[in-house]
Write a protein that holds these residues in place. Structure first.
Motif, PDB file in Angstrom:
ATOM      1  N   LYS A 120      48.662  32.626  41.645  1.00 42.29           N
ATOM      2  CA  LYS A 120      47.845  32.766  42.856  1.00 42.29           C
ATOM      3  C   LYS A 120      48.276  31.722  43.899  1.00 42.29           C
ATOM      4  CE  LYS A 120      44.042  33.242  45.499  1.00 42.29           C
ATOM      5  NZ  LYS A 120      42.717  33.177  44.882  1.00 42.29           N
ATOM      6  N   ARG A 397      38.445  40.806  34.632  1.00 48.83           N
ATOM      7  CA  ARG A 397      38.720  40.915  36.069  1.00 48.83           C
ATOM      8  C   ARG A 397      38.059  39.727  36.745  1.00 48.83           C
ATOM      9  NH1 ARG A 397      40.324  41.218  40.675  1.00 48.83           N
ATOM     10  NH2 ARG A 397      40.250  43.024  42.055  1.00 48.83           N
ATOM     11  N   SER A 399      37.919  37.338  40.499  1.00 47.29           N
ATOM     12  CA  SER A 399      38.261  37.293  41.916  1.00 47.29           C
ATOM     13  C   SER A 399      39.344  36.262  42.207  1.00 47.29           C
ATOM     14  CB  SER A 399      37.014  36.978  42.757  1.00 47.29           C
ATOM     15  OG  SER A 399      36.555  35.656  42.497  1.00 47.29           O
ATOM     16  N   ASN A 401      42.125  35.884  40.999  1.00 41.28           N
ATOM     17  CA  ASN A 401      43.484  36.417  40.993  1.00 41.28           C
ATOM     18  C   ASN A 401      43.823  37.182  42.264  1.00 41.28           C
ATOM     19  OD1 ASN A 401      42.903  36.993  37.543  1.00 41.28           O
ATOM     20  ND2 ASN A 401      44.288  35.457  38.366  1.00 41.28           N
ATOM     21  N   ASP A 402      42.844  37.394  43.135  1.00 36.70           N
ATOM     22  CA  ASP A 402      43.073  38.109  44.389  1.00 36.70           C
ATOM     23  C   ASP A 402      43.383  37.130  45.512  1.00 36.70           C
ATOM     24  OD1 ASP A 402      42.590  40.509  43.128  1.00 36.70           O
ATOM     25  OD2 ASP A 402      40.467  40.533  43.637  1.00 36.70           O
ATOM     26  N   SER A 431      37.631  33.248  46.519  1.00 39.50           N
ATOM     27  CA  SER A 431      37.462  32.908  45.102  1.00 39.50           C
ATOM     28  C   SER A 431      36.590  31.677  44.892  1.00 39.50           C
ATOM     29  CB  SER A 431      38.823  32.694  44.437  1.00 39.50           C
ATOM     30  OG  SER A 431      39.502  31.597  44.995  1.00 39.50           O
TER      31      SER A 431
END
Length: 798
Positions: A120, A397, A399, A401-402, A431
């Motif tokens: 990231k 999942r 956030s 990683n976004d 994040s």
């Protein structure tokens, strides 16, 4: 006989030499890394002279002529004071703790690597604004120059553990922000697994009645799949490996308070803002106080995370800001169906998909290494492992990683001059999700959510079926739809990790909001007066009156009707509660009685039905449930003890719980209630990660004294405990920002500016903090120079 005497004298001489040598060696370690606070240091990397003034706290006030020199000096100063802590955090972000602490950290390292924080960070750096990259490069250069100049005279932790830090890189800076995002989000993992186990044990209808604000559509929240106990245990073991970070002092975020009043409610005629972020308390603390100045261009002060260059919370010449955790649910777990013919494939949207399988070599202290593997679906890492699991594995999942850019957000906050600049900065947060309080010199106040709220189907609070994209996230709530308030009619704004918005808000944020005890007390105090001064804010931020006790204690006092027939210890305890004003002061017995009662009350309400799940019950669910049943009409079927033939009422449970709590406190402290003072059992120590080796603590003075403290997790001034009544969490900083005169702002941190045990600024603020006092926070150049105790000049040159 003469020979024997000669031998004794020779041995004595050897012992004396060994003692002297040992003393000199230890003294060298203790004093070798003491930061230089006065005088001059030459650096060929500087463009102009930099002056660093240090006040009575040792807080560095850095004056530079340009951004390069400012952030270079910031890196140098941070490395002076916190290099080992910086390296420790860096190793956590990259999963390299086993190299320092041995094989016990291997699973922790593997989990940390599964978070892909560095990936990231590289994504952020590839798209970052050039001026921010330049600031980061200057900061890293400053850190590295200190490392090079220190040579062998590094902080004692490096010398004890026998290693030297690697050079500081840009991704190390970005990784720290990524780790903060994980620390905020991680509690969602255990909560999701608990909810799943709760529904599996007791059924959806009964289980969901315990979860706060759980408003779910049965058809898709309670999936038609089941996980084996083995799958759940594997996930829990892997996830819980992260708990070891707390002992290292690099976790964790627990809560926060912030509030601001407008000029109409301030004695100064201008806004006042208060912020205290609640984190794990250890030494060195998670924040370093720092003031950064480029005359005519930048003047910002507050707290920064060691290892990154920008002020995270603080004020500049125009605005002040502070943060509280939004408590957003930005992690989901998915049960993945694995191909029995190929363990590296999972079933998704009617076909088998290949996982990404990655080999990780984890180096271990002593020269060994473990070779392990990580697997990833399109959602994220598998967190349950495969061994012995046949029905499903769990993917995560998150956030974090976004794409987001909190570094840019903080950089812009440091330079914001108005509400719109402030909101522009918050738009970069995804994040790290917070409620940001705001106040400015023009008289405005506000509060705005910044962060990533996933757009998902339903409520992301249990494990989802991963076989289709039905529950995959569809993006994030647009910034313009995030909650906001600007100059409200009430004249104040406030937040304390409580529920963010009403049920009319169209997006699911979380169920893990804190019960409204702290926010209720804050708002009660904000309604007590028409106008507030700085002394009022000092009183409020250190307040330990409990709204929880105010709600619950009257129910206990309902036992007064049978006080005359009680055992003496119970009767005396009831009298103490009757005279109590709900102040959780350390020198009172009533708070201890209340906290013992909380434990027995919870056990008697929920332990019968939860069984072995009770020990895993998240605190937010427990306290929210008690809050709910104490509201009018709140009693429900959980109150009855299913293990007895009778149907118990709330009063029956209160009566039994009171008896149980007095037995427990008497067993622990004796029958004399003068020995029941809250502070005698509720204590805190600012502990260094290496202080578990007792001889190191004695030699280097790593830990603070043990302090008896008041408060609890439900008071504005909190000292949260988990095991026993030993507190490990609290306000990691306290700030009161006065927009009418920045020099009349106040601050304190629990430890000190320095992380070097031999420094005069190591743990130097602890007594002030524990006793609810503050330091003035000099901001103008005149005030800074007047308060200066030391002056260090960094000069350009070799």
């Amino acid at each position: 006989m003469k020979m024997f005497k000669r031998i004794l004298l020779a041995l004595l001489a050897i012992v004396i030499v060994a003692v002297i040598t040992g003393f000199l060696f230890i003294t060298g370690i203790k004093r070798g890394a003491l930061p230089k606070y006065d005088g001059e240091i030459l650096s060929s990397s500087l463009e102009s002279e930099v002056k660093i003034f240090r006040d009575e706290r040792g807080m560095p006030h850095i004056y530079a002529e340009n951004e390069h020199d400012l952030y270079y000096a910031t890196g140098y100063v941070m490395a002076q004071e916190r290099l080992w802590q910086m390296d420790l955090i860096r190793r956590a972000t990259t999963g390299r703790l086993s190299e320092m602490f041995g094989p016990s950290m291997v699973q922790t390292d593997l989990f940390l690597r599964s978070l892909e924080i560095t990936n990231k960070s590289k994504m952020i750096l590839n798209s970052e604004d050039p001026e921010i990259i330049d600031c980061m490069k200057a900061f890293a250069d400053g850190v590295n120059e200190y490392i090079d100049k220190a040579g062998k005279k590094l902080p004692p932790e490096f010398r004890i553990l026998g290693y030297k830090p690697d050079p500081w890189k840009l991704e190390d800076i970005a990784n720290i922000i990524g780790y903060m995002g994980w620390d905020l989000a991680g509690g969602n993992l255990a909560a999701d697994i608990f909810n799943y186990k709760l529904f599996k044990k007791l059924g959806y209808n009964k289980g969901s009645s315990l979860v706060p604000d759980f408003k779910a559509v049965n058809s898709f929240v309670f999936p038609d799949f089941r996980l084996s106990d083995t799958a759940l245990k594997s996930a829990e073991d892997f996830i819980s490996s992260i708990d070891k970070l707390k002992a290292l002092g690099i976790a964790s975020f627990s809560g926060s308070n912030n509030w601001a009043v407008s000029g109409s409610k301030s004695e100064t005629g201008k806004p006042i803002l208060s912020n205290d972020m609640h984190l794990g308390l250890s030494s060195p603390g998670i924040w370093i106080q720092i003031h950064q100045v480029i005359p005519g261009k930048l003047n910002v002060t507050g707290v920064a995370v060691p290892g990154q260059p920008f002020i995270v919370a603080g004020h500049n010449e125009k605005i002040a800001w502070g943060m509280t955790n939004l408590m957003v649910d930005d992690i989901d777990l998915f049960a993945e169906k694995i191909n029995p013919e190929n363990k590296s494939q999972y079933f998704f949207d009617n076909e088998w998909k290949n996982m990404e399988v990655r080999t990780e070599i984890i180096k271990i202290k002593g020269g060994e290494a473990d070779t392990l593997s990580l697997s990833f679906t399109h959602r994220g890492p598998i967190v349950s492992g495969f061994r012995g699991i046949e029905d499903a594995v769990l993917s995560m999942r998150w956030s974090g990683n976004d794409m987001s850019d909190e570094l840019k957000g903080v950089y812009l906050l440091n330079r914001a001059t108005c509400w719109e600049d402030f909101r522009t900065a918050l738009n970069s947060f995804k994040s790290v999700s917070q409620n940001f309080a705001y106040a400015d010199v023009d008289g405005n106040i506000g509060i705005n959510t910044g962060g990533g709220i996933p757009v998902r189907k339903g409520y992301g609070s249990i494990i989802r079926n991963g076989e289709t994209d039905e529950f995959d996230w569809k993006g994030y709530v647009p910034f313009y739809q995030l909650p906001t308030s600007y100059n409200p009619e009430s004249g104040y704004v406030s937040s304390a990790n409580n529920k963010t918005v009403s049920d009319e808000y169209p997006y699911y944020i979380s169920f893990r909001f804190y019960p409204p005890f702290r926010i209720s007390r804050i708002r009660e105090m904000l309604e007590e007066k028409q106008k507030f001064g700085l002394d009022d804010f000092k009183r409020m931020i250190t307040d330990q009156h409990s709204a929880y006790a105010k709600l619950l204690t009257p129910h206990i006092l309902g036992l007064k009707s049978r006080q005359s027939s009680m055992p003496q210890a119970e009767a005396d305890a009831l009298t103490l509660l009757e005279k109590w004003d709900y102040d959780m002061k350390a020198d009172l017995a009533a708070p201890a009685i209340f906290e013992f009662f909380r434990r027995s009350f919870s056990q008697n309400l929920l332990g019968d039905e939860l069984g072995d799940l009770f020990s895993q019950l998240p605190g937010a669910i427990n306290d929210y449930y008690i809050y709910k049943i104490l509201q009018p009409g709140g009693e429900d079927e959980w109150i009855d003890n299913v293990n007895t033939a009778e149907k118990e009422t709330l009063n029956d449970i209160i009566s039994k719980s009171f008896t149980d709590c007095i037995v427990a406190i008497s067993d622990s402290c004796g029958l004399d209630n003068s020995n029941w003072t809250w502070g005698s059992m509720h204590t805190i120590t600012m502990a260094h990660p290496m202080s578990k080796v007792k001889i190191l603590d004695k030699i280097f003075g790593l830990n603070s004294p043990v302090y008896g403290v008041g408060g609890s997790n439900h008071t504005v001034c909190p000292y949260t405990y988990k095991n026993g009544f030993i507190s490990e969490d609290g306000a990691s900083e306290r700030h009161i920002f006065n927009t009418a005169d920045w020099d009349e702002s106040y601050t304190v941190i629990p430890t000190g500016v320095s992380g070097v045990p031999g420094s005069e600024f190591y743990l130097s603020q602890t007594d002030t903090y524990i006793n609810g006092r503050f330091y003035k926070d000099a901001f103008s150049e005149k005030a800074v120079k007047a308060a200066a105790k030391y002056t260090l000049i960094l000069k350009s040159g070799k």
